[in-house]
Design a protein around this motif. Structure first.
Motif, PDB file in Angstrom:
ATOM      1  N   VAL A  13       0.850  -1.209   0.000  1.00 49.76           N
ATOM      2  CA  VAL A  13       0.000   0.000   0.000  1.00 49.76           C
ATOM      3  C   VAL A  13       0.881   1.254   0.000  1.00 49.76           C
ATOM      4  CG1 VAL A  13      -1.777   1.309   1.240  1.00 49.76           C
ATOM      5  CG2 VAL A  13      -1.913  -1.198   1.156  1.00 49.76           C
ATOM      6  N   LEU A  14       1.927   1.252   0.820  1.00 47.02           N
ATOM      7  CA  LEU A  14       2.805   2.436   0.893  1.00 47.02           C
ATOM      8  C   LEU A  14       3.436   2.734  -0.466  1.00 47.02           C
ATOM      9  CD1 LEU A  14       4.553   1.836   4.355  1.00 47.02           C
ATOM     10  CD2 LEU A  14       2.861   3.608   3.808  1.00 47.02           C
ATOM     11  N   ALA A  15       3.810   1.672  -1.196  1.00 46.59           N
ATOM     12  CA  ALA A  15       4.463   1.864  -2.504  1.00 46.59           C
ATOM     13  C   ALA A  15       3.508   2.501  -3.518  1.00 46.59           C
ATOM     14  CB  ALA A  15       4.971   0.525  -3.030  1.00 46.59           C
ATOM     15  N   ARG A  16       2.206   2.378  -3.290  1.00 45.62           N
ATOM     16  CA  ARG A  16       1.216   3.008  -4.179  1.00 45.62           C
ATOM     17  C   ARG A  16       1.076   4.501  -3.898  1.00 45.62           C
ATOM     18  NH1 ARG A  16      -1.997  -1.180  -6.427  1.00 45.62           N
ATOM     19  NH2 ARG A  16      -1.161  -3.128  -5.621  1.00 45.62           N
ATOM     20  N   HIS A  17       1.666   4.960  -2.786  1.00 41.76           N
ATOM     21  CA  HIS A  17       1.474   6.359  -2.369  1.00 41.76           C
ATOM     22  C   HIS A  17       2.804   6.972  -1.955  1.00 41.76           C
ATOM     23  CE1 HIS A  17      -2.844   5.774  -2.578  1.00 41.76           C
ATOM     24  NE2 HIS A  17      -2.639   4.595  -2.023  1.00 41.76           N
ATOM     25  N   ARG A  18       3.795   6.857  -2.825  1.00 37.64           N
ATOM     26  CA  ARG A  18       5.139   7.364  -2.491  1.00 37.64           C
ATOM     27  C   ARG A  18       5.156   8.879  -2.366  1.00 37.64           C
ATOM     28  NH1 ARG A  18       8.925   3.123  -2.752  1.00 37.64           N
ATOM     29  NH2 ARG A  18       8.378   1.483  -4.233  1.00 37.64           N
ATOM     30  N   ASP A  19       4.142   9.542  -2.940  1.00 38.60           N
ATOM     31  CA  ASP A  19       4.066  11.004  -2.830  1.00 38.60           C
ATOM     32  C   ASP A  19       3.581  11.432  -1.448  1.00 38.60           C
ATOM     33  OD1 ASP A  19       1.667   9.674  -3.359  1.00 38.60           O
ATOM     34  OD2 ASP A  19       0.697  11.530  -4.016  1.00 38.60           O
ATOM     35  N   ARG A  20       3.058  10.489  -0.684  1.00 37.74           N
ATOM     36  CA  ARG A  20       2.437  10.835   0.597  1.00 37.74           C
ATOM     37  C   ARG A  20       3.206  10.263   1.801  1.00 37.74           C
ATOM     38  NH1 ARG A  20      -2.493  12.660   2.219  1.00 37.74           N
ATOM     39  NH2 ARG A  20      -3.384  11.580   4.019  1.00 37.74           N
ATOM     40  N   PHE A  21       3.797   9.072   1.603  1.00 42.61           N
ATOM     41  CA  PHE A  21       4.457   8.383   2.724  1.00 42.61           C
ATOM     42  C   PHE A  21       5.927   8.102   2.410  1.00 42.61           C
ATOM     43  CE2 PHE A  21      -0.012   6.926   2.774  1.00 42.61           C
ATOM     44  CZ  PHE A  21      -0.386   7.408   4.026  1.00 42.61           C
ATOM     45  N   ARG A  22       6.737   8.148   3.461  1.00 45.17           N
ATOM     46  CA  ARG A  22       8.150   7.820   3.345  1.00 45.17           C
ATOM     47  C   ARG A  22       8.416   6.708   4.366  1.00 45.17           C
ATOM     48  NH1 ARG A  22      12.052  10.576   6.297  1.00 45.17           N
ATOM     49  NH2 ARG A  22      10.420  12.035   6.805  1.00 45.17           N
TER      50      ARG A  22
ATOM     51  N   MET B  65      -6.092  -7.733   3.393  1.00 40.36           N
ATOM     52  CA  MET B  65      -5.664  -6.835   4.480  1.00 40.36           C
ATOM     53  C   MET B  65      -5.286  -5.447   3.996  1.00 40.36           C
ATOM     54  SD  MET B  65      -6.198  -8.160   7.326  1.00 40.36           S
ATOM     55  CE  MET B  65      -5.326  -7.039   8.401  1.00 40.36           C
ATOM     56  N   ARG B  66      -5.092  -5.294   2.683  1.00 35.87           N
ATOM     57  CA  ARG B  66      -4.722  -3.967   2.204  1.00 35.87           C
ATOM     58  C   ARG B  66      -5.863  -2.960   2.395  1.00 35.87           C
ATOM     59  NH1 ARG B  66      -2.459  -5.354  -3.598  1.00 35.87           N
ATOM     60  NH2 ARG B  66      -4.389  -6.574  -3.511  1.00 35.87           N
ATOM     61  N   THR B  67      -7.111  -3.442   2.517  1.00 36.68           N
ATOM     62  CA  THR B  67      -8.226  -2.504   2.754  1.00 36.68           C
ATOM     63  C   THR B  67      -8.106  -1.854   4.138  1.00 36.68           C
ATOM     64  OG1 THR B  67      -9.707  -3.571   1.193  1.00 36.68           O
ATOM     65  CG2 THR B  67     -10.738  -2.288   2.943  1.00 36.68           C
ATOM     66  N   PRO B  68      -8.067  -2.642   5.241  1.00 32.42           N
ATOM     67  CA  PRO B  68      -7.920  -1.957   6.544  1.00 32.42           C
ATOM     68  C   PRO B  68      -6.607  -1.198   6.676  1.00 32.42           C
ATOM     69  CG  PRO B  68      -7.816  -4.360   6.821  1.00 32.42           C
ATOM     70  CD  PRO B  68      -8.287  -4.093   5.420  1.00 32.42           C
ATOM     71  N   ILE B  69      -5.543  -1.690   6.032  1.00 32.52           N
ATOM     72  CA  ILE B  69      -4.254  -0.982   6.109  1.00 32.52           C
ATOM     73  C   ILE B  69      -4.378   0.392   5.434  1.00 32.52           C
ATOM     74  CG2 ILE B  69      -1.869  -0.993   5.239  1.00 32.52           C
ATOM     75  CD1 ILE B  69      -1.994  -4.132   5.620  1.00 32.52           C
ATOM     76  N   ALA B  70      -4.957   0.421   4.231  1.00 31.91           N
ATOM     77  CA  ALA B  70      -5.115   1.698   3.522  1.00 31.91           C
ATOM     78  C   ALA B  70      -6.057   2.617   4.296  1.00 31.91           C
ATOM     79  CB  ALA B  70      -5.650   1.458   2.110  1.00 31.91           C
ATOM     80  N   HIS B  71      -7.092   2.036   4.893  1.00 29.94           N
ATOM     81  CA  HIS B  71      -8.035   2.863   5.663  1.00 29.94           C
ATOM     82  C   HIS B  71      -7.314   3.560   6.808  1.00 29.94           C
ATOM     83  CE1 HIS B  71     -10.728   3.488   9.130  1.00 29.94           C
ATOM     84  NE2 HIS B  71     -11.482   4.053   8.198  1.00 29.94           N
ATOM     85  N   ALA B  72      -6.488   2.800   7.536  1.00 33.19           N
ATOM     86  CA  ALA B  72      -5.825   3.368   8.717  1.00 33.19           C
ATOM     87  C   ALA B  72      -4.715   4.343   8.313  1.00 33.19           C
ATOM     88  CB  ALA B  72      -5.266   2.245   9.589  1.00 33.19           C
ATOM     89  N   LEU B  73      -4.047   4.070   7.188  1.00 31.17           N
ATOM     90  CA  LEU B  73      -3.006   4.992   6.727  1.00 31.17           C
ATOM     91  C   LEU B  73      -3.617   6.309   6.254  1.00 31.17           C
ATOM     92  CD1 LEU B  73      -0.637   2.636   4.664  1.00 31.17           C
ATOM     93  CD2 LEU B  73       0.034   3.978   6.666  1.00 31.17           C
ATOM     94  N   GLY B  74      -4.768   6.212   5.599  1.00 24.98           N
ATOM     95  CA  GLY B  74      -5.357   7.400   4.995  1.00 24.98           C
ATOM     96  C   GLY B  74      -6.284   8.172   5.911  1.00 24.98           C
TER      97      GLY B  74
ATOM     98  N   PRO C 164      -8.548  10.446   8.020  1.00 24.79           N
ATOM     99  CA  PRO C 164      -9.943  10.259   7.616  1.00 24.79           C
ATOM    100  C   PRO C 164     -10.172  10.251   6.103  1.00 24.79           C
ATOM    101  CG  PRO C 164      -9.599  12.514   8.319  1.00 24.79           C
ATOM    102  CD  PRO C 164      -8.282  11.819   8.476  1.00 24.79           C
ATOM    103  N   ARG C 165      -9.083  10.321   5.307  1.00 26.85           N
ATOM    104  CA  ARG C 165      -9.264  10.225   3.848  1.00 26.85           C
ATOM    105  C   ARG C 165      -9.284   8.760   3.428  1.00 26.85           C
ATOM    106  NH1 ARG C 165      -4.802  13.745   0.921  1.00 26.85           N
ATOM    107  NH2 ARG C 165      -5.547  12.406  -0.740  1.00 26.85           N
ATOM    108  N   ARG C 166      -9.673   8.516   2.188  1.00 30.05           N
ATOM    109  CA  ARG C 166      -9.617   7.159   1.628  1.00 30.05           C
ATOM    110  C   ARG C 166      -8.470   7.081   0.636  1.00 30.05           C
ATOM    111  NH1 ARG C 166     -13.061   3.148   3.980  1.00 30.05           N
ATOM    112  NH2 ARG C 166     -14.628   4.373   5.039  1.00 30.05           N
ATOM    113  N   LEU C 167      -7.769   5.971   0.634  1.00 34.45           N
ATOM    114  CA  LEU C 167      -6.649   5.759  -0.287  1.00 34.45           C
ATOM    115  C   LEU C 167      -6.901   4.525  -1.136  1.00 34.45           C
ATOM    116  CD1 LEU C 167      -3.546   6.131   2.101  1.00 34.45           C
ATOM    117  CD2 LEU C 167      -4.545   7.885   0.627  1.00 34.45           C
ATOM    118  N   ALA C 168      -6.407   4.539  -2.367  1.00 34.80           N
ATOM    119  CA  ALA C 168      -6.475   3.330  -3.195  1.00 34.80           C
ATOM    120  C   ALA C 168      -5.595   2.260  -2.553  1.00 34.80           C
ATOM    121  CB  ALA C 168      -5.983   3.639  -4.607  1.00 34.80           C
ATOM    122  N   ALA C 169      -6.075   1.009  -2.588  1.00 36.05           N
ATOM    123  CA  ALA C 169      -5.353  -0.059  -1.891  1.00 36.05           C
ATOM    124  C   ALA C 169      -4.930  -1.194  -2.821  1.00 36.05           C
ATOM    125  CB  ALA C 169      -6.228  -0.618  -0.767  1.00 36.05           C
TER     126      ALA C 169
END
Ligand SMILES: NC(=O)c1ccc[n+]([C@@H]2O[C@H](COP(=O)([O-])OP(=O)(O)OC[C@H]3O[C@@H](n4cnc5c(N)ncnc54)[C@H](OP(=O)(O)O)[C@@H]3O)[C@@H](O)[C@H]2O)c1
Length: 395
Positions: free
Chosen positions: A20-29, A271-280, A282-287
């Protein structure tokens, strides 16, 4: 950029988190990654995600990791031991900590993250089972957020109003309905359970997970640990938590309100759904999760759990009601018994027998005002007792 430490990055939840993190490199390090012994996988992850620090709990594995990364132009610092885990959970560059170590071994860094005020993404349910009061107090004192990663608790979190912390009755909640797949032996006759092999127990019908949680799902201890986890996360006792067996694992849990409404969260078991939910949140992230196709699902079934065939669930309910050190003893005995089963030293029904006997033998003490050392000592004593029952003597 949000800095993230992934504790237990080489495991099943850890790998899904990095996906999930690799899908959002612009947001997470990725700031830090940790493992116990798997230096090969951690080295691969370091080359892909470039953490600043990599921790191997085992010092020999830390040396092996350094050798594997010798040719890396900008290698991470390599730390070892439990102290290394605690340090990466609390480091200033990190804002979010994914707690995906398996078992009570995850407790010290989880507590360190809570004390340091990090957003705690908690998959490591055993930490909450062993030290619920201590952890909730640490979170309250530091103002840290806790977001559940267990799919059931994440579902419940999604179905509750934001002010659920005021107490479930005051926000109109009557019950939490915690769904369970029932595991691979849901329909097996009780007399056949003695012949169950580790391979059969680890072949979960709907989820691909680590070996320990797979066995816990097969005994339904996993659901028992989750009942205790739900009580801490949502500020309730067991009277408001009901386990519902739902073999398709499409509804991840439900919340029943006093007006008759029942809210559920659905999705494919990934598990990528709850992981993306918790990372994002109150926003939603693609998982990267396939959309749920209800026509393909076709039907949703529900049944009551069979406590006679799955005594671990009953033992966990009893430990939750007893409180004090009972959940920590239950967890320690279970970890030892599951390891012994996976090593073929005891049979499948032996897991419940060891947990039952350990709980019946050791004194249940109050946890009021207790510290981490006290809980780790309770954990150590319960492990020693359970180990003796598996036939192996420990000091
Ligand atoms: N898997 C799931 O779908 C799922 C779903 C909900 C909740 N959970 C919970 O998430 C947690 C992790 O489960 P998992 O299935 O991902 O486990 P797993 O695949 O067995 O991975 C466990 C991770 O913890 C590390 N680890 C093991 N023993 C350790 C120790 N003594 N000290 C420090 N690190 C240690 C492992 O490192 P090595 O690779 O080096 O051994 C690995 O990175 C568990 O609490 C589980 O109940 C899992």
């Amino acid at each position: 950029m949000i800095g993230v430490t992934v504790l237990g990055s080489t495991g099943s939840v850890g790998v899904s988190t990095l996906d999930v993190l690799a899908r959002h490199r612009d947001r997470f390090r990725v700031v830090a990654l940790t493992a116990n012994r798997d230096s090969e996988r951690l080295a691969e992850q370091c080359r892909l995600h470039h953490p600043r620090v990599a921790v191997m709990v085992d010092p020999a594995a830390a040396r092996a990791l350094a050798e594997r990364l010798a040719d890396m132009p900008d290698p991470p610092q390599i730390w070892s031991g439990v102290a290394g885990l605690e340090q990466v959970a609390a480091m200033p560059e990190t804002q979010y900590v994914m707690a995906a170590i398996v078992g009570a071994a995850g407790l010290p860094p989880v507590l360190a993250a809570a004390r340091a005020g990090k957003r705690l993404l908690l998959a490591n349910k055993e930490a909450l089972v062993v030290a619920g009061a201590l952890l909730m107090e640490a979170l309250a004192q530091s103002g840290a957020e806790i977001l559940p990663i267990d799919s059931e608790h994440n579902a419940i979190f999604q179905c509750l109003p934001p002010n659920f912390g005021e107490g479930l009755p005051s926000v109109g909640v009557e019950r939490i309905l915690l769904t369970a797949s029932g595991g691979p032996f849901r329909q097996w006759p009780a007399e056949q359970l003695a012949a169950v092999t580790p391979e059969q127990a680890c072949a979960h019908p709907t989820w691909a997970m680590g070996r320990k949680i797979s066995v816990d799902s097969a005994t339904m201890m996993n659901k028992g640990l989750e009942v205790i986890e739900a009580c801490w996360l949502f500020g309730t006792d067991t009277s408001r938590v009901q386990v519902v067996v739902h073999p398709q694992s499409v509804i991840h849990s439900l919340v029943q309100y006093q007006d008759g409404s029942v809210l559920a969260q659905l999705g494919n078991p990934d598990m990528r759904t709850p992981i993306a939910h918790a990372l994002g949140w109150p926003r939603r992230l693609a998982a990267g999760v396939t959309a749920l196709d209800l026509f393909q699902v076709g039907r949703l079934d529900f049944e009551a759990p069979d406590l006679a065939r799955f005594p671990c669930l009953d033992l966990a309910f009893q430990a939750a009601r007893q409180g004090g050190t009972a959940p920590a003893i239950l967890n320690a005995a279970n970890e030892v018994a599951v390891a012994a089963f996976l090593e073929r030293r005891i049979d499948f029904p032996g897991i419940a027998a060891i947990v039952d006997q350990t709980l019946a033998t050791l004194p249940i003490e109050s946890v009021e005002g207790c510290d981490l050392d006290f809980l780790l000592d309770v954990d150590r004593r319960a492990r020693a007792h359970a180990e003796q029952m598996t036939g192996r003597q420990v000091n």
